[in-house]
Write a protein that holds these residues in place. Structure first.
Motif, mmCIF file in Angstrom:
data_model
loop_
_atom_site.group_PDB
_atom_site.id
_atom_site.type_symbol
_atom_site.label_atom_id
_atom_site.label_comp_id
_atom_site.label_asym_id
_atom_site.label_seq_id
_atom_site.Cartn_x
_atom_site.Cartn_y
_atom_site.Cartn_z
ATOM 1 N N VAL A 1 121.142 59.482 -32.585
ATOM 2 C CA VAL A 1 120.216 58.374 -32.797
ATOM 3 C C VAL A 1 120.755 57.386 -33.828
ATOM 4 O O VAL A 1 120.719 56.165 -33.628
ATOM 5 N N SER A 2 121.253 57.890 -34.939
ATOM 6 C CA SER A 2 121.736 57.000 -36.008
ATOM 7 C C SER A 2 122.862 56.102 -35.506
ATOM 8 O O SER A 2 122.890 54.900 -35.791
ATOM 9 N N ALA A 3 123.812 56.688 -34.766
ATOM 10 C CA ALA A 3 124.934 55.894 -34.253
ATOM 11 C C ALA A 3 124.447 54.861 -33.248
ATOM 12 O O ALA A 3 124.916 53.717 -33.232
ATOM 13 N N ALA A 4 123.482 55.248 -32.397
ATOM 14 C CA ALA A 4 122.973 54.323 -31.386
ATOM 15 C C ALA A 4 122.191 53.184 -32.025
ATOM 16 O O ALA A 4 122.362 52.010 -31.662
ATOM 17 N N VAL A 5 121.344 53.515 -32.989
ATOM 18 C CA VAL A 5 120.548 52.498 -33.659
ATOM 19 C C VAL A 5 121.428 51.515 -34.431
ATOM 20 O O VAL A 5 121.103 50.330 -34.549
ATOM 21 N N ALA A 6 122.561 51.978 -34.933
ATOM 22 C CA ALA A 6 123.489 51.085 -35.627
ATOM 23 C C ALA A 6 124.028 50.017 -34.672
ATOM 24 O O ALA A 6 124.354 48.904 -35.095
ATOM 25 N N LEU A 7 124.094 50.349 -33.380
ATOM 26 C CA LEU A 7 124.565 49.389 -32.380
ATOM 27 C C LEU A 7 123.464 48.438 -31.937
ATOM 28 O O LEU A 7 123.732 47.343 -31.454
ATOM 29 N N THR A 8 122.196 48.864 -32.094
ATOM 30 C CA THR A 8 121.057 48.060 -31.654
ATOM 31 C C THR A 8 120.018 47.970 -32.769
ATOM 32 O O THR A 8 118.918 48.537 -32.645
ATOM 33 N N PRO A 9 120.326 47.249 -33.843
ATOM 34 C CA PRO A 9 119.388 47.173 -34.967
ATOM 35 C C PRO A 9 118.137 46.353 -34.667
ATOM 36 O O PRO A 9 117.154 46.432 -35.402
ATOM 37 N N GLY A 10 118.165 45.558 -33.594
ATOM 38 C CA GLY A 10 117.017 44.738 -33.236
ATOM 39 C C GLY A 10 116.826 43.568 -34.188
ATOM 40 O O GLY A 10 117.661 43.305 -35.061
ATOM 41 N N ILE A 11 115.738 42.850 -34.026
ATOM 42 C CA ILE A 11 115.434 41.704 -34.877
ATOM 43 C C ILE A 11 114.952 42.173 -36.239
ATOM 44 O O ILE A 11 115.410 41.700 -37.283
ATOM 45 N N MET B 1 116.544 45.906 -24.569
ATOM 46 C CA MET B 1 117.346 47.044 -24.141
ATOM 47 C C MET B 1 116.591 48.335 -24.439
ATOM 48 O O MET B 1 116.126 48.558 -25.558
ATOM 49 N N ASP B 2 116.466 49.174 -23.421
ATOM 50 C CA ASP B 2 115.840 50.495 -23.550
ATOM 51 C C ASP B 2 116.860 51.558 -23.174
ATOM 52 O O ASP B 2 117.628 51.371 -22.211
ATOM 53 N N TYR B 3 116.852 52.676 -23.887
ATOM 54 C CA TYR B 3 117.757 53.774 -23.546
ATOM 55 C C TYR B 3 117.251 55.075 -24.158
ATOM 56 O O TYR B 3 116.415 55.074 -25.071
ATOM 57 N N ASP B 4 117.751 56.190 -23.607
ATOM 58 C CA ASP B 4 117.463 57.512 -24.147
ATOM 59 C C ASP B 4 118.720 58.041 -24.830
ATOM 60 O O ASP B 4 119.842 57.781 -24.362
ATOM 61 N N VAL B 5 118.518 58.781 -25.908
ATOM 62 C CA VAL B 5 119.672 59.264 -26.660
ATOM 63 C C VAL B 5 119.332 60.602 -27.330
ATOM 64 O O VAL B 5 118.196 60.803 -27.793
ATOM 65 N N PRO B 6 120.293 61.543 -27.389
ATOM 66 C CA PRO B 6 120.053 62.815 -28.076
ATOM 67 C C PRO B 6 119.807 62.590 -29.567
ATOM 68 O O PRO B 6 120.329 61.639 -30.156
ATOM 69 N N SER B 7 119.024 63.460 -30.179
ATOM 70 C CA SER B 7 118.646 63.286 -31.582
ATOM 71 C C SER B 7 119.849 63.173 -32.507
ATOM 72 O O SER B 7 119.826 62.403 -33.470
ATOM 73 N N GLU B 8 120.931 63.924 -32.207
ATOM 74 C CA GLU B 8 122.088 63.896 -33.101
ATOM 75 C C GLU B 8 122.867 62.578 -33.050
ATOM 76 O O GLU B 8 123.726 62.321 -33.900
#
Length: 286
Positions: A226-236, A217-224
């Motif tokens: 990022v933390s919330a988005a990464v929490a949804l996609t922690p990866g392997i 999964m690839d996506y763009d996200v505003p800097s503010e």
């Protein structure tokens, strides 16, 4: 049985429910596979492998005796064989449940099997299961259509693979007791042996299983956000986060479970992610 030296000797089901799925996994792992179902062997020199196409029921025996190095067969067939082979890893296909079934309303628990006549295609597996529970019953081998054995009066109960149970219902039977076994395709090798080339072969199969279970999964996200988005996609291990040319935005890449990819996309959108893309993974090493 002859083979080429220095090649990993691999037994593959030649027919039945496991055959096509096993061949597909091997192809996805980068190995050549036969084009003609009449071929009994295939040498893949580039990948240091030699394949032998055998009856699924015989594979554990060949591997257990050391004639072949590894094999793909069902867990039920492995346990039923009594061979000196052991499971190395589950392969995620060919899943089935092994159950007892008897005339509707007649049996409720396993204790009632004492003294019963049981028909099955898996005598070794059933005898071991009963012995471990102290149940003395007569177990007879029947190959195919064991459901008819009760109607024909040659058995009181059957033990067989059950999927939906519809076939049993048509024969006036119903399942009872706990499952004897949850089976699936497994990779087997001789007990205590680690053949040369097994580690590479196993990593390839593991890579296919992961690739089938995950997407990128690839996506763009505003800097503010990022933390919330990464929490949804922690990866392997951890997602890749890179700054975009557009100030204040980041590109994120992570592996996510295929089964939940759509829900994750919805949640990413809600936290401000855009340009969300999902692509298949064809192979990997983790």
């Amino acid at each position: 049985m002859t083979s080429t030296p220095d090649l990993l000797r691999i037994a593959v089901p030649n027919k039945g429910s496991l055959a096509q799925a096993a061949a597909d996994m091997l192809r996805e792992s980068g190995y050549r596979q036969r084009q003609d179902s009449k071929e009994l062997t295939l040498v893949d020199v580039e990948n240091a492998a030699e394949f032998f196409y055998l009856r699924p029921r015989d594979i554990a025996l060949y591997v257990g005796e050391g004639t072949l190095d590894v094999g793909i067969t069902g867990r039920d067939l492995l346990l039923d064989s009594g061979a000196k082979a052991e499971e190395v890893m589950a392969l995620g296909f060919g899943r089935s449940t092994f159950r007892f079934a008897g005339p509707t309303g007649r049996y409720a628990d396993l204790a009632q099997l004492q003294g019963a006549r049981i028909a099955t295609s898996y005598v070794g597996l059933v005898q071991q299961y009963l012995a471990e529970r102290g149940i003395d019953a007569t177990v007879n081998r029947l190959d195919g259509a064991v459901e008819s054995s009760v109607q024909l009066g040659v058995a009181d109960v059957i033990a067989d693979v059950v999927e939906t149970g519809s076939t049993l219902g048509k024969a006036g039977l119903e399942i009872f007791g706990e499952p004897l076994l949850e089976s699936e395709a497994v990779l087997v090798t001789r007990g205590g042996a680690v053949p040369t080339g097994l580690d590479v072969f196993r990593r390839r199969l593991e890579g296919v299983m992961v690739a089938r279970s995950y997407v990128m999964m690839d996506y763009d996200v505003p800097s503010e956000h990022v933390s919330a988005a990464v929490a949804l996609t922690p990866g392997i291990e951890s997602p890749t986060v890179s700054p975009l040319h557009r100030e204040g935005w980041y590109a994120v890449r992570a592996m996510v479970p295929r089964a939940t990819a759509q829900r994750i996309m919805d949640e990413l959108w809600e936290v401000g992610a855009r340009a969300i893309l999902v692509t298949d993974i064809h192979a990997c090493r983790l």
